[in-house]
Design a protein around this motif. Structure first.
Motif, mmCIF file in Angstrom:
data_model
loop_
_atom_site.group_PDB
_atom_site.id
_atom_site.type_symbol
_atom_site.label_atom_id
_atom_site.label_comp_id
_atom_site.label_asym_id
_atom_site.label_seq_id
_atom_site.Cartn_x
_atom_site.Cartn_y
_atom_site.Cartn_z
ATOM 1 N N ALA A 1 0.945 -1.233 0.130
ATOM 2 C CA ALA A 1 -0.043 -0.103 0.048
ATOM 3 C C ALA A 1 0.989 1.307 0.060
ATOM 4 O O ALA A 1 0.411 2.081 -0.627
ATOM 5 C CB ALA A 1 -0.924 -0.016 1.402
ATOM 6 N N ALA A 2 2.027 1.099 0.850
ATOM 7 C CA ALA A 2 2.750 2.365 0.764
ATOM 8 C C ALA A 2 3.476 2.805 -0.615
ATOM 9 O O ALA A 2 3.423 3.873 -1.130
ATOM 10 C CB ALA A 2 3.787 2.252 1.896
ATOM 11 N N THR A 3 3.706 1.914 -1.335
ATOM 12 C CA THR A 3 4.396 1.817 -2.592
ATOM 13 C C THR A 3 3.289 2.331 -3.708
ATOM 14 O O THR A 3 3.545 3.418 -4.551
ATOM 15 C CB THR A 3 4.949 0.791 -3.043
ATOM 16 N N ALA A 4 1.989 1.719 -3.357
ATOM 17 C CA ALA A 4 0.889 2.416 -4.276
ATOM 18 C C ALA A 4 0.316 3.713 -4.095
ATOM 19 O O ALA A 4 0.065 4.160 -5.041
ATOM 20 C CB ALA A 4 -0.374 1.144 -4.152
ATOM 21 N N ARG A 5 0.581 4.176 -2.747
ATOM 22 C CA ARG A 5 0.260 5.506 -2.572
ATOM 23 C C ARG A 5 1.378 6.373 -3.091
ATOM 24 O O ARG A 5 1.057 7.646 -3.585
ATOM 25 C CB ARG A 5 0.222 5.462 -1.002
ATOM 26 N N GLN B 1 2.531 13.520 -3.173
ATOM 27 C CA GLN B 1 3.721 12.637 -2.558
ATOM 28 C C GLN B 1 4.656 11.988 -3.337
ATOM 29 O O GLN B 1 5.550 12.007 -2.861
ATOM 30 C CB GLN B 1 2.775 11.456 -1.832
ATOM 31 N N MET B 2 4.191 11.582 -4.550
ATOM 32 C CA MET B 2 5.148 11.146 -5.669
ATOM 33 C C MET B 2 6.084 12.279 -5.888
ATOM 34 O O MET B 2 7.548 11.903 -5.942
ATOM 35 C CB MET B 2 4.401 10.934 -6.689
ATOM 36 N N LYS B 3 5.817 13.411 -5.994
ATOM 37 C CA LYS B 3 6.877 14.515 -6.166
ATOM 38 C C LYS B 3 7.785 14.683 -4.989
ATOM 39 O O LYS B 3 8.835 15.015 -5.247
ATOM 40 C CB LYS B 3 6.002 15.746 -6.486
ATOM 41 N N SER B 4 7.084 14.908 -3.727
ATOM 42 C CA SER B 4 7.818 14.838 -2.568
ATOM 43 C C SER B 4 8.793 13.799 -2.484
ATOM 44 O O SER B 4 10.271 14.023 -2.272
ATOM 45 C CB SER B 4 7.085 14.937 -1.508
ATOM 46 N N VAL B 5 8.624 12.766 -2.759
ATOM 47 C CA VAL B 5 9.448 11.383 -2.997
ATOM 48 C C VAL B 5 10.627 11.661 -3.818
ATOM 49 O O VAL B 5 11.684 11.469 -3.630
ATOM 50 C CB VAL B 5 8.726 10.079 -2.958
ATOM 51 N N LEU B 6 10.173 11.931 -5.075
ATOM 52 C CA LEU B 6 11.248 12.204 -6.217
ATOM 53 C C LEU B 6 12.168 13.136 -5.887
ATOM 54 O O LEU B 6 13.451 12.929 -6.134
ATOM 55 C CB LEU B 6 10.446 12.410 -7.354
ATOM 56 N N ALA C 1 13.071 14.362 -3.048
ATOM 57 C CA ALA C 1 13.953 14.075 -1.807
ATOM 58 C C ALA C 1 14.871 12.983 -2.426
ATOM 59 O O ALA C 1 16.215 13.018 -1.786
ATOM 60 C CB ALA C 1 13.292 13.169 -0.707
ATOM 61 N N ALA C 2 14.842 12.415 -3.375
ATOM 62 C CA ALA C 2 15.870 11.391 -4.056
ATOM 63 C C ALA C 2 16.563 11.952 -5.055
ATOM 64 O O ALA C 2 17.455 11.232 -5.594
ATOM 65 C CB ALA C 2 14.747 10.040 -4.520
ATOM 66 N N GLY C 3 16.577 13.193 -5.162
ATOM 67 C CA GLY C 3 17.207 13.895 -6.300
ATOM 68 C C GLY C 3 17.008 13.712 -7.519
ATOM 69 O O GLY C 3 17.567 14.071 -8.611
ATOM 70 N N VAL C 4 15.603 13.466 -7.929
ATOM 71 C CA VAL C 4 15.031 13.002 -9.159
ATOM 72 C C VAL C 4 14.391 14.343 -9.697
ATOM 73 O O VAL C 4 13.839 14.947 -9.099
ATOM 74 C CB VAL C 4 13.970 11.976 -9.307
ATOM 75 N N ALA D 1 13.220 4.749 -6.023
ATOM 76 C CA ALA D 1 12.818 5.782 -4.789
ATOM 77 C C ALA D 1 11.255 5.629 -4.378
ATOM 78 O O ALA D 1 10.826 5.889 -3.346
ATOM 79 C CB ALA D 1 12.954 7.222 -5.419
ATOM 80 N N LEU D 2 10.421 5.472 -5.203
ATOM 81 C CA LEU D 2 8.937 5.202 -5.298
ATOM 82 C C LEU D 2 8.631 4.026 -4.695
ATOM 83 O O LEU D 2 7.464 3.665 -4.206
ATOM 84 C CB LEU D 2 8.165 5.458 -6.490
#
Length: 405
Positions: free
Chosen positions: A106-110, A117-122, A124-127, A259-260
């Motif tokens: 579920a965390a990955t799907a979210r 949230q996708m943009k925040s994760v990306l 943070a990973a430098g993408v 990262a996702l």
């Protein structure tokens, strides 16, 4: 033999291709969970199913879980849970976790479904990706516009494709949008910097955290520009050779997927190449591509990607195919609103372009126009030479007109 359950709310053309491929997969039995009554299923598909279960709300994790339990009780334990609809990815992940079924959590799907949230994760990973803000008020949207400048894009946080997505060119556009659909708590809007340049897709297969196959397509022009200009016909070109000009996105994309949180699956990424040559990731979906791109992949590789997706999701197996052809799709789109009255300009094209056509669906007179950038029909071309495909696409798109009325 393992048992997989496929959740498909309605058996539209593209969905039926995936379900049929999964039902024919050696070594796997398939149960279908759908809103369709069993007697409406195509007879060959119905005969190939191990079980059928009808539900009322296909996005309700509780109803999906109840269907899986019932199927497990009648046929045997469900070992994989499949779907291609983007809106189903998070509910299915929740059911997998609740029932102990292998697959995306579920965390990955979210991370894939919630675009903020996708943009925040990306980031943070430098993408590289567009600046953004999730806005729950008009003041928040206005503040972001003042900080980021125009143009901007607004979209729903859990949108799919370009649906409900708008471009704002100036303060006047911002005010029109805020008056028509102001964001608020419970109905937030994702406001992004508008990326300029070329747009395309990056489609890939990841197995155990490693990209084992990928493909690049070019959007001509961007879907958002097509939506803003009703006279434009959208095109997607898949070059035969994925040359060094695509190295920047091939370098960035695997890091974005890891990262996702993806470990194994098909993905469809939309990305931009800025005028200075740098790239930025727009959005990523943990599913096969829509808009005939999956069909194009099959034609470009002489390979059944519908069956390959089923094998990957049900059995963790994928045999990367070589690219043999260039493929391209023209989406035939009516101008204005109303029903399709006629398709003009096809006469005289069949002799020259006919040998290049591998699949088509022409707009049907009398049918209500979709109003989407994908249009009311399409034609897919294929040839070993990318330039030949591109020329055929340009000729068709300039010659054909879909009349509405």
């Amino acid at each position: 033999m393992g048992l997989a359950a496929f959740v498909a709310p309605y058996l539209l053309d593209a969905t039926t291709r995936f379900v049929t491929a999964a039902a024919a997969l050696p070594g796997t039995e398939l149960a279908l969970i759908t809103c369709e009554p069993e007697d409406r299923l195509p007879a060959p598909l119905r005969a190939s199913l191990a079980a059928h279960w009808r539900l009322d709300d296909p996005l309700d994790p509780g109803q999906i879980a109840a269907a899986v339990r019932a199927i497990s009780g009648h046929v045997g334990p469900v070992q994989r849970l499949l779907a291609v609809l983007e809106q189903l990815q998070e509910p299915l992940a929740q059911v997998r976790e609740g029932l102990g079924i292998a697959g995306m959590d579920a965390a990955t799907a979210r991370n894939f479904r919630d675009k903020a949230q996708m943009k925040s994760v990306l980031r943070a990973a430098g993408v590289p990706c567009a600046r953004y803000r999730l806005c729950e008020s008009a003041d928040a949207a206005a503040a972001f516009a003042a900080a980021a400048g125009f143009p901007l894009v607004v979209k729903p946080p859990a949108g799919a494709g370009a649906k409900s997505t708008f471009r704002l060119d100036d303060a006047a556009d911002l005010q029109v949008w805020l008056q028509a659909a102001p964001p608020r708590a419970g109905r937030a809007a994702l406001v992004e910097e508008f990326l300029t340049g070329e747009e395309g897709s990056y489609d890939s297969v990841m197995v155990d955290g490693e990209v084992v196959w990928d493909s690049v397509s070019a959007y001509l022009p961007t879907p958002l520009e097509v939506l803003r200009n009703p006279w434009i016909q959208w095109m997607v070109l898949m070059p035969r050779q994925i040359g060094p000009e695509y190295d920047p996105i091939k370098a960035v994309a695997p890091a974005a997927l890891r990262a996702l949180g993806l470990r194994t699956g098909f993905t469809h990424m939309e990305w931009f190449r800025r005028p200075d040559g740098s790239v930025a990731v727009s959005e990523v979906a943990a599913r096969p591509a829509g808009a005939q791109i999956t069909a194009m992949l099959g034609y470009a590789h002489d390979f059944d990607f519908y069956r390959a997706w089923a094998g990957l999701m049900a059995q963790d197996s994928f045999d990367p195919p070589p690219r043999r052809w260039s493929a391209g799709t023209v989406y035939l789109r009516g101008q204005g609103i109303g029903r399709v009255r006629a398709v003009h300009g096809l006469d005289g094209l069949a002799a020259d372009l006919g040998p290049l056509v591998v699949e088509s669906r022409l707009p049907e007179p009398g049918r209500q126009s979709s109003g989407s950038y994908e249009g009311d029909g399409y034609v897919i071309f294929r040839h070993p030479d990318t330039a030949v495909v591109a020329a055929a696409m340009r000729r068709l798109v300039t010659a054909v007109r879909v009349e509405l009325g």
